[in-house]
Enzyme design. Structure first.
Site, PDB file in Angstrom:
ATOM      1  N   GLU A 208      64.834  -2.285  -4.855  1.00  0.00           N
ATOM      2  CA  GLU A 208      64.521  -1.090  -4.080  1.00  0.00           C
ATOM      3  C   GLU A 208      63.374  -1.350  -3.112  1.00  0.00           C
ATOM      4  O   GLU A 208      62.505  -2.191  -3.373  1.00  0.00           O
ATOM      5  CB  GLU A 208      64.124   0.060  -5.017  1.00  0.00           C
ATOM      6  CG  GLU A 208      65.210   0.450  -6.002  1.00  0.00           C
ATOM      7  CD  GLU A 208      64.789   1.583  -6.919  1.00  0.00           C
ATOM      8  OE1 GLU A 208      65.644   2.079  -7.674  1.00  0.00           O
ATOM      9  OE2 GLU A 208      63.599   1.977  -6.889  1.00  0.00           O
ATOM     10  N   LYS A 210      59.899  -1.072  -1.508  1.00  0.00           N
ATOM     11  CA  LYS A 210      58.563  -0.690  -1.975  1.00  0.00           C
ATOM     12  C   LYS A 210      57.841  -0.039  -0.809  1.00  0.00           C
ATOM     13  O   LYS A 210      57.558  -0.683   0.203  1.00  0.00           O
ATOM     14  CB  LYS A 210      57.770  -1.892  -2.473  1.00  0.00           C
ATOM     15  CG  LYS A 210      56.457  -1.476  -3.111  1.00  0.00           C
ATOM     16  CD  LYS A 210      55.666  -2.649  -3.645  1.00  0.00           C
ATOM     17  CE  LYS A 210      54.494  -2.155  -4.486  1.00  0.00           C
ATOM     18  NZ  LYS A 210      53.676  -1.137  -3.808  1.00  0.00           N
ATOM     19  N   ARG A 215      52.122   7.978  -4.158  1.00  0.00           N
ATOM     20  CA  ARG A 215      53.013   8.246  -5.286  1.00  0.00           C
ATOM     21  C   ARG A 215      52.913   9.724  -5.667  1.00  0.00           C
ATOM     22  O   ARG A 215      51.806  10.281  -5.781  1.00  0.00           O
ATOM     23  CB  ARG A 215      52.598   7.371  -6.480  1.00  0.00           C
ATOM     24  CG  ARG A 215      53.538   7.433  -7.698  1.00  0.00           C
ATOM     25  CD  ARG A 215      54.723   6.545  -7.521  1.00  0.00           C
ATOM     26  NE  ARG A 215      55.531   6.451  -8.725  1.00  0.00           N
ATOM     27  CZ  ARG A 215      55.423   5.455  -9.623  1.00  0.00           C
ATOM     28  NH1 ARG A 215      54.540   4.488  -9.461  1.00  0.00           N
ATOM     29  NH2 ARG A 215      56.222   5.436 -10.673  1.00  0.00           N
ATOM     30  N   ARG A 230      49.592  10.137  -8.706  1.00  0.00           N
ATOM     31  CA  ARG A 230      49.668   9.213  -9.841  1.00  0.00           C
ATOM     32  C   ARG A 230      48.488   9.393 -10.791  1.00  0.00           C
ATOM     33  O   ARG A 230      48.560   9.003 -11.961  1.00  0.00           O
ATOM     34  CB  ARG A 230      49.737   7.766  -9.354  1.00  0.00           C
ATOM     35  CG  ARG A 230      48.537   7.319  -8.548  1.00  0.00           C
ATOM     36  CD  ARG A 230      48.734   5.919  -7.998  1.00  0.00           C
ATOM     37  NE  ARG A 230      48.750   4.941  -9.062  1.00  0.00           N
ATOM     38  CZ  ARG A 230      49.306   3.739  -8.963  1.00  0.00           C
ATOM     39  NH1 ARG A 230      49.928   3.399  -7.854  1.00  0.00           N
ATOM     40  NH2 ARG A 230      49.262   2.889  -9.959  1.00  0.00           N
ATOM     41  N   GLU A 259      57.625   8.803  -3.663  1.00  0.00           N
ATOM     42  CA  GLU A 259      56.482   8.628  -2.784  1.00  0.00           C
ATOM     43  C   GLU A 259      56.665   9.513  -1.562  1.00  0.00           C
ATOM     44  O   GLU A 259      57.788   9.888  -1.217  1.00  0.00           O
ATOM     45  CB  GLU A 259      56.332   7.169  -2.333  1.00  0.00           C
ATOM     46  CG  GLU A 259      56.105   6.193  -3.462  1.00  0.00           C
ATOM     47  CD  GLU A 259      55.087   5.114  -3.127  1.00  0.00           C
ATOM     48  OE1 GLU A 259      54.508   5.144  -2.015  1.00  0.00           O
ATOM     49  OE2 GLU A 259      54.870   4.238  -3.982  1.00  0.00           O
ATOM     50  N   PHE A 299      62.822   7.941  -6.208  1.00  0.00           N
ATOM     51  CA  PHE A 299      63.515   6.801  -6.810  1.00  0.00           C
ATOM     52  C   PHE A 299      63.769   6.962  -8.301  1.00  0.00           C
ATOM     53  O   PHE A 299      64.353   6.079  -8.923  1.00  0.00           O
ATOM     54  CB  PHE A 299      62.757   5.491  -6.557  1.00  0.00           C
ATOM     55  CG  PHE A 299      61.265   5.560  -6.813  1.00  0.00           C
ATOM     56  CD1 PHE A 299      60.746   5.610  -8.095  1.00  0.00           C
ATOM     57  CD2 PHE A 299      60.395   5.571  -5.741  1.00  0.00           C
ATOM     58  CE1 PHE A 299      59.381   5.659  -8.314  1.00  0.00           C
ATOM     59  CE2 PHE A 299      59.023   5.619  -5.945  1.00  0.00           C
ATOM     60  CZ  PHE A 299      58.510   5.660  -7.234  1.00  0.00           C
ATOM     61  N   ARG A 381      52.469  -0.293 -17.354  1.00  0.00           N
ATOM     62  CA  ARG A 381      52.886  -1.277 -16.360  1.00  0.00           C
ATOM     63  C   ARG A 381      53.927  -2.164 -17.028  1.00  0.00           C
ATOM     64  O   ARG A 381      53.630  -3.219 -17.579  1.00  0.00           O
ATOM     65  CB  ARG A 381      51.675  -2.089 -15.871  1.00  0.00           C
ATOM     66  CG  ARG A 381      51.960  -2.905 -14.621  1.00  0.00           C
ATOM     67  CD  ARG A 381      50.708  -3.597 -14.111  1.00  0.00           C
ATOM     68  NE  ARG A 381      49.685  -2.685 -13.645  1.00  0.00           N
ATOM     69  CZ  ARG A 381      49.683  -2.115 -12.447  1.00  0.00           C
ATOM     70  NH1 ARG A 381      50.664  -2.363 -11.602  1.00  0.00           N
ATOM     71  NH2 ARG A 381      48.703  -1.308 -12.094  1.00  0.00           N
ATOM     72  N   LYS A 387      57.280  -5.911  -8.809  1.00  0.00           N
ATOM     73  CA  LYS A 387      57.094  -5.754  -7.367  1.00  0.00           C
ATOM     74  C   LYS A 387      56.961  -7.124  -6.709  1.00  0.00           C
ATOM     75  O   LYS A 387      56.367  -8.056  -7.263  1.00  0.00           O
ATOM     76  CB  LYS A 387      55.858  -4.893  -7.074  1.00  0.00           C
ATOM     77  CG  LYS A 387      54.563  -5.412  -7.670  1.00  0.00           C
ATOM     78  CD  LYS A 387      53.432  -4.413  -7.454  1.00  0.00           C
ATOM     79  CE  LYS A 387      52.152  -4.890  -8.145  1.00  0.00           C
ATOM     80  NZ  LYS A 387      51.055  -3.912  -8.014  1.00  0.00           N
TER      81      LYS A 387
END
Length: 515
Positions: A208, A210, A215, A230, A259, A299, A381, A387
């Protein structure tokens, strides 16, 4: 509970090398604590004030009164006094705060004074205490660790879960469910060196775009639309264009992850700083929206109606997302599903590389490669999101800054950079003064001085609360710094005030970067 107990446990936890011993110490404390002490004890032990900054610095704490001979201060009284000190404002408030704090310190023993001084100056660093506290709460209450962790994730508050758990036992965890109107911390991504590396690690995945935006977590039900960042700040009133867009969706009750970005006349994304300024501004919101309208790009979806989707595979969540969100507001993506080593796998990899190149050409900062079978790990995470960027970047903590010279005289310039060690404390990696514009120099000087814990005339030490995004050209070995490495040609890209200190990259992440 007496404050001395917190001071002693804090010292013991800091000195305990083994995680299990830290858990045992905290579990014993939680068993003895009254439920009303827990909301204060947890942030105090983690080095945080529930009241936030109180405007108390080194000059106020540098000459404390003689300590009390015996402990009498309770946790509740201490916290009430700090709240009262923070509430003092207006003419003469600085002197009033200092006098009231001096009275509080005069009632504290030497150990309590040291604890309070470290707490007020932001020097009380116990490592990753929140994670340890979760295990300790489970041990103290007899609840399963996984259930406590999930409750904290859904509540967005370790303190709320701790109070309920210690007051009412493991059955209280059932109260904490994914609910519209109560945000959760978002799932975050680890780093990979290339799209190919990410695919090798994940197998069947989605690649996807970035996006370099803000966010957002968007909640909708019959009462309307709410928007959180976030860091769980409510920014609904600042984004009427986003609220209006989501109000037009067909669903009635849902939670979306995505986002907001802004696009220029050429369709390319506007710089992050412009979007951050738009989202951060509370003044003349209508004018700001007209001058820089934002575009939502979603997303993921966490809840639809009353169905919690957190444990569903990404492929299922995306199908639900497609039913809710128009295609123009969903993230661009491509799929890699062919078995490894097959012709379809090779074709999918080529398509993924082409997608990455096209994403960069469109002006975005990279891609996120996501395991199609993975659940949504809120607040973590996870290794199932990777990423990939064309340059090496790290999110690091600023622990100090040096006064500049020449045209930078009077400005804090050379930054001391640190990653998070295994115990959650900052580990220095090096310094940089590169990439700083005059505007950024002025901003960081003001911001860092507000976080100052000391100034020797050359170096200003600061509480490690600011996250800065650093680009670099790789690692090189160095015996000068405790991690054994430093960054080649490190330069500042931007400050990330949308990130909490505990979201900075770890030493392990740094060591995984190319050399």
């Amino acid at each position: 509970m007496l404050l001395i107990r917190l001071a002693q446990v804090s010292l013991q936890v800091a000195g305990a090398p083994a995680r299990n011993r830290k858990v045992e110490l905290l579990a014993d404390l939680f068993r003895d604590a009254a439920p009303e002490d827990v909301p204060v004890a947890i942030p105090y032990l983690a080095g945080r004030l529930p009241q936030g900054r109180l405007g108390i610095g080194w000059s106020t704490l540098g000459d404390p009164p003689a300590p009390a001979t015996g402990p009498t201060l309770t946790v509740a009284h201490t916290d009430a006094e700090l709240t009262a000190i923070g509430a003092l404002t207006g003419p003469g408030s600085r002197a009033a705060r200092a006098e009231r704090l001096r009275t509080l310190l005069g009632a504290a023993t030497a150990d309590e004074q040291r604890f309070l001084r470290a707490l007020l100056l932001g020097e009380l660093r116990q490592g990753a205490l929140d994670a340890i506290a979760v295990d300790a709460l489970a041990r103290a209450s007899g609840a399963a660790v996984a259930e406590v962790r999930r409750a904290v994730m859904l509540a967005g508050s370790l303190r709320d879960v701790a109070v309920a758990l210690l007051a009412d036992g493991p059955g209280a965890l059932a109260r904490f469910r994914l609910t519209v109107g109560r945000p959760v911390h978002p799932m975050l991504a680890q780093s990979a060196g290339s799209v190919g590396e990410a695919i090798d690690r994940l197998g069947g995945c989605a690649v996807e775009e970035k996006l370099d935006g803000i966010r957002v977590q968007v909640h909708r039900d019959a009462t309307g639309v709410r928007v959180w960042t976030r860091t769980l700040d409510d920014i609904t009133d600042r984004l009427p264009d986003l609220v209006g867009a989501v109000a037009g969706f067909s669903g009635e009750r849902f939670i979306l992850d995505g986002e907001v970005i802004a696009l220029g006349p050429d369709g390319r994304p506007r710089p992050f700083q412009e979007i951050a300024a738009r989202v951060g501004s509370r003044r003349d919101v209508a004018r700001a929206a007209a001058e820089l309208p934002v575009v939502p790009v979603f997303f993921d979806v966490l809840l639809v109606d009353d169905e919690d989707l957190l444990d569903r595979a990404l492929v299922e969540r995306h199908a639900a997302l497609a039913r809710l969100v128009p295609e123009g507001m969903r993230v661009r993506r491509t799929l890699v599903t062919g078995p490894a080593g097959t012709a379809s796998d090779a074709g999918a990899r080529d398509a993924a590389d082409a997608f990455f190149a096209a994403t960069l050409e469109r002006g975005h900062e990279g891609v996120v490669v996501k395991d199609l079978a993975a659940p949504y790990s809120a607040g973590r995470r996870g290794a199932s999101w990777l990423k990939v960027k064309p340059v090496h970047t790290l999110d690091l903590l600023v622990t100090a800054a040096e006064w500049g010279s020449g045209r930078r005289t009077g400005k804090l310039s050379n930054l001391h950079l640190a990653a998070l060690g295994p115990d959650g404390t900052p580990v220095m990696l090096g310094k940089t003064f590169k990439g700083l514009t005059d505007q950024l120099l002025a901003w960081q000087t003001e911001r860092l001085l507000a976080l100052s814990t000391g100034d020797d005339g050359h170096v200003v030490t600061v509480r490690p609360e600011l996250v800065v995004e650093i680009a670099h050209d790789g690692l090189q070995r160095s015996t000068r710094y405790p991690a054994g490495v430093t960054l080649r040609f490190a330069r500042v890209l931007r400050y990330r005030e949308d990130k909490r200190p505990e979201e900075a990259d770890t030493v392990a992440t740094v060591l995984a970067q190319p050399t």
